[in-house]
Each structure stands twice: as structure tokens, then as C-alpha cells.
Design a protein around this motif. Sequence first.
Motif, mmCIF file in Angstrom:
data_model
loop_
_atom_site.group_PDB
_atom_site.id
_atom_site.type_symbol
_atom_site.label_atom_id
_atom_site.label_comp_id
_atom_site.label_asym_id
_atom_site.label_seq_id
_atom_site.Cartn_x
_atom_site.Cartn_y
_atom_site.Cartn_z
ATOM 1 N N SER A 80 0.821 -1.207 0.000
ATOM 2 C CA SER A 80 0.000 0.000 0.000
ATOM 3 C C SER A 80 0.855 1.257 0.000
ATOM 4 O O SER A 80 0.544 2.237 -0.688
ATOM 5 C CB SER A 80 -0.945 0.001 1.198
ATOM 6 O OG SER A 80 -1.874 -1.051 1.093
ATOM 7 N N ARG A 176 -4.441 5.208 0.057
ATOM 8 C CA ARG A 176 -4.114 3.789 -0.092
ATOM 9 C C ARG A 176 -4.284 3.014 1.216
ATOM 10 O O ARG A 176 -4.782 1.879 1.211
ATOM 11 C CB ARG A 176 -2.682 3.647 -0.608
ATOM 12 C CG ARG A 176 -2.525 4.010 -2.075
ATOM 13 C CD ARG A 176 -3.258 3.035 -2.968
ATOM 14 N NE ARG A 176 -3.049 3.329 -4.392
ATOM 15 C CZ ARG A 176 -3.471 2.533 -5.375
ATOM 16 N NH1 ARG A 176 -4.111 1.410 -5.099
ATOM 17 N NH2 ARG A 176 -3.263 2.875 -6.629
ATOM 18 N N GLN A 179 -7.719 1.801 2.011
ATOM 19 C CA GLN A 179 -8.222 0.675 1.227
ATOM 20 C C GLN A 179 -7.904 -0.680 1.870
ATOM 21 O O GLN A 179 -8.413 -1.718 1.424
ATOM 22 C CB GLN A 179 -7.614 0.704 -0.186
ATOM 23 C CG GLN A 179 -8.039 1.901 -1.027
ATOM 24 C CD GLN A 179 -7.315 1.960 -2.361
ATOM 25 O OE1 GLN A 179 -6.433 1.144 -2.642
ATOM 26 N NE2 GLN A 179 -7.675 2.927 -3.190
ATOM 27 N N HIS A 184 -10.288 -6.484 0.116
ATOM 28 C CA HIS A 184 -9.586 -5.832 -0.985
ATOM 29 C C HIS A 184 -8.162 -6.340 -1.166
ATOM 30 O O HIS A 184 -7.465 -5.873 -2.064
ATOM 31 C CB HIS A 184 -9.552 -4.318 -0.749
ATOM 32 C CG HIS A 184 -10.891 -3.687 -0.632
ATOM 33 N ND1 HIS A 184 -11.147 -2.612 0.192
ATOM 34 C CD2 HIS A 184 -12.074 -3.994 -1.224
ATOM 35 C CE1 HIS A 184 -12.414 -2.275 0.104
ATOM 36 N NE2 HIS A 184 -13.003 -3.105 -0.743
ATOM 37 N N ILE A 188 -5.686 -5.349 -4.330
ATOM 38 C CA ILE A 188 -4.519 -4.502 -4.098
ATOM 39 C C ILE A 188 -3.249 -5.207 -4.581
ATOM 40 O O ILE A 188 -2.393 -4.604 -5.236
ATOM 41 C CB ILE A 188 -4.408 -4.149 -2.604
ATOM 42 C CG1 ILE A 188 -5.572 -3.263 -2.179
ATOM 43 C CG2 ILE A 188 -3.081 -3.452 -2.312
ATOM 44 C CD1 ILE A 188 -5.685 -3.077 -0.674
ATOM 45 N N GLU A 191 -3.058 -5.131 -8.385
ATOM 46 C CA GLU A 191 -2.659 -3.820 -8.894
ATOM 47 C C GLU A 191 -1.160 -3.600 -8.701
ATOM 48 O O GLU A 191 -0.476 -3.064 -9.579
ATOM 49 C CB GLU A 191 -3.450 -2.712 -8.209
ATOM 50 C CG GLU A 191 -3.144 -1.326 -8.772
ATOM 51 C CD GLU A 191 -3.960 -0.223 -8.136
ATOM 52 O OE1 GLU A 191 -3.791 0.941 -8.566
ATOM 53 O OE2 GLU A 191 -4.748 -0.499 -7.209
ATOM 54 N N TYR A 192 -0.656 -4.013 -7.559
ATOM 55 C CA TYR A 192 0.774 -3.911 -7.287
ATOM 56 C C TYR A 192 1.577 -4.688 -8.331
ATOM 57 O O TYR A 192 2.554 -4.162 -8.896
ATOM 58 C CB TYR A 192 1.046 -4.446 -5.881
ATOM 59 C CG TYR A 192 2.487 -4.735 -5.555
ATOM 60 C CD1 TYR A 192 3.358 -3.722 -5.174
ATOM 61 C CD2 TYR A 192 2.975 -6.046 -5.596
ATOM 62 C CE1 TYR A 192 4.684 -3.996 -4.853
ATOM 63 C CE2 TYR A 192 4.290 -6.325 -5.274
ATOM 64 C CZ TYR A 192 5.145 -5.303 -4.907
ATOM 65 O OH TYR A 192 6.450 -5.585 -4.597
#
Length: 247
Positions: A80, A176, A179, A184, A188, A191-192
Motif C-alpha cells: 500500500s 491507499r 483501502q 480488498h 490490491i 494492482e501492485y
Amino acid sequence: MIGHPFYILDEIDSTNNYAMEQVNSGQVTSGTAWFTSNQTAGKGTRGKQWLAQPGDISALSIALQPAMLPLSRQFMLSISVALGTHDFLSSYAGDETIIKWPNDIYWRDRKAGGILIENVLRGNIWQYAIIGIGLNINQASFPADLPNAVSLRQITGKTRDAATLAKELCIALEKRIRQLHPAHYEEILDEYKAKLFRWQQPGLYRKDDEFFEGIIRDVLPDGHLCLEKEGKIMQLRFGEVEFIIAR
């Protein structure tokens, strides 16, 4: 709220050291941030130093009580913070901003910043995370022994007020961190991975003094890197493999 309060230090050896001292004194609240543009002995990962000339680097440390995460999910906080820092830098440097596993911030194939998270534990209780972020902001050039470093000034051609940028970074990190919820985690992590340097692409690596070509195939929820070498997958911890970047 990350960045509330926000303190500017004229000069300090390490903002992470200072933040740790304040946490241990019991005088801080979660979200407190300390910034300096004159850090004399900044800390990087694995004991390395993060050195800069006065005014060159945005050195920011945040004391966070990670109540939203169990200790077993430490890597989700790292992700994050990396995503938040990526959000911030990419708003200035553009889409070529990427994350190098586990949490360095790159522009193209050059390092623009790094993240170091140090934990304060009381038994099995994760009391505080000290989040340290160093970003190259206003350097016009770098020493010859740092061939892959790059600054925001070099990328954009502009100098900027580093303290103002540090406050913007706090806002990006807050979004961030908010979230972070079990529902999630998978989103997450995906996306990373999509923002990773060399994701699903061949690259040169070194492990145990051996150079080889590998492909990043996955990153596990605990932070292990899944690197394919000659058709076989190796699961690697941070520090077990070196990314080789030719110059």
C-alpha cells in the motif's frame, strides 16, 4: 490521518530514527509525519545509507498504528505504501513510473526513491510501523557510483518545494491505507503486480554469484518473489536475488 500533525525538521541524521525515538517516548499519535530536506545519515534497506545533499531529497517518516492489519499481513502495508508513493510520483513523472520489487520506486529503469518500514512490536502486538520514504526530488546530477539514480528534477526539468510535495505524498498514502481491508487484499496485490518493474518480462539477475535470465511470474501475499529460471519457479525472499541493470 497521515500527515496530521506534520513536522518539518531543519536537519536530522535519519527521520526514521527520530520517529522511532518519538514513538518510544509515547508522545505521538498515529499518522504523525516528520519531514526534512537535510538528512545526514538516512537509512535504506538492508543497512544501506540513503545519502543526499541538503535540499536534494524528500525524506519523510510516518508513525502509523496498523490496527487495520494483523502482523501476518505486513507485506500488505508495504504494498500500500509503494502504491501510494507510485500514485504521487506518477502524477508528476508520468506513466513510466513503476515499482521494483519489493518497494523501490523507479522511473523507467532508474531508481527515484526507496521505502523502509520498521516495526515496533510489543510481544505479538504490532504497535507501530515507522514508514520511511526517500525520494530524489531536486538533484541535478548523481555521483558516478550511482549510475541508475534519477530525480524528479531530471525527469521533468523543474525544481520543486520538497516539503509541499511531502504533504501531497501524505495525502496519496492516506488514500491507499484506507483501502486496506481483507475484502480488498487480492485486488490490491493484483494492482501492485501490474505496476512492477519487469513484470512478466525477461531480465538479468544474480543469485549466489550466478548471473541468469529470469522472468517474474508472481508475488505471493507474504512478499515472496516467484522468479522463473529455465522453466522452473524459485520463491525468493528480499535480499536473495539482485536485479542487474546494464548501463
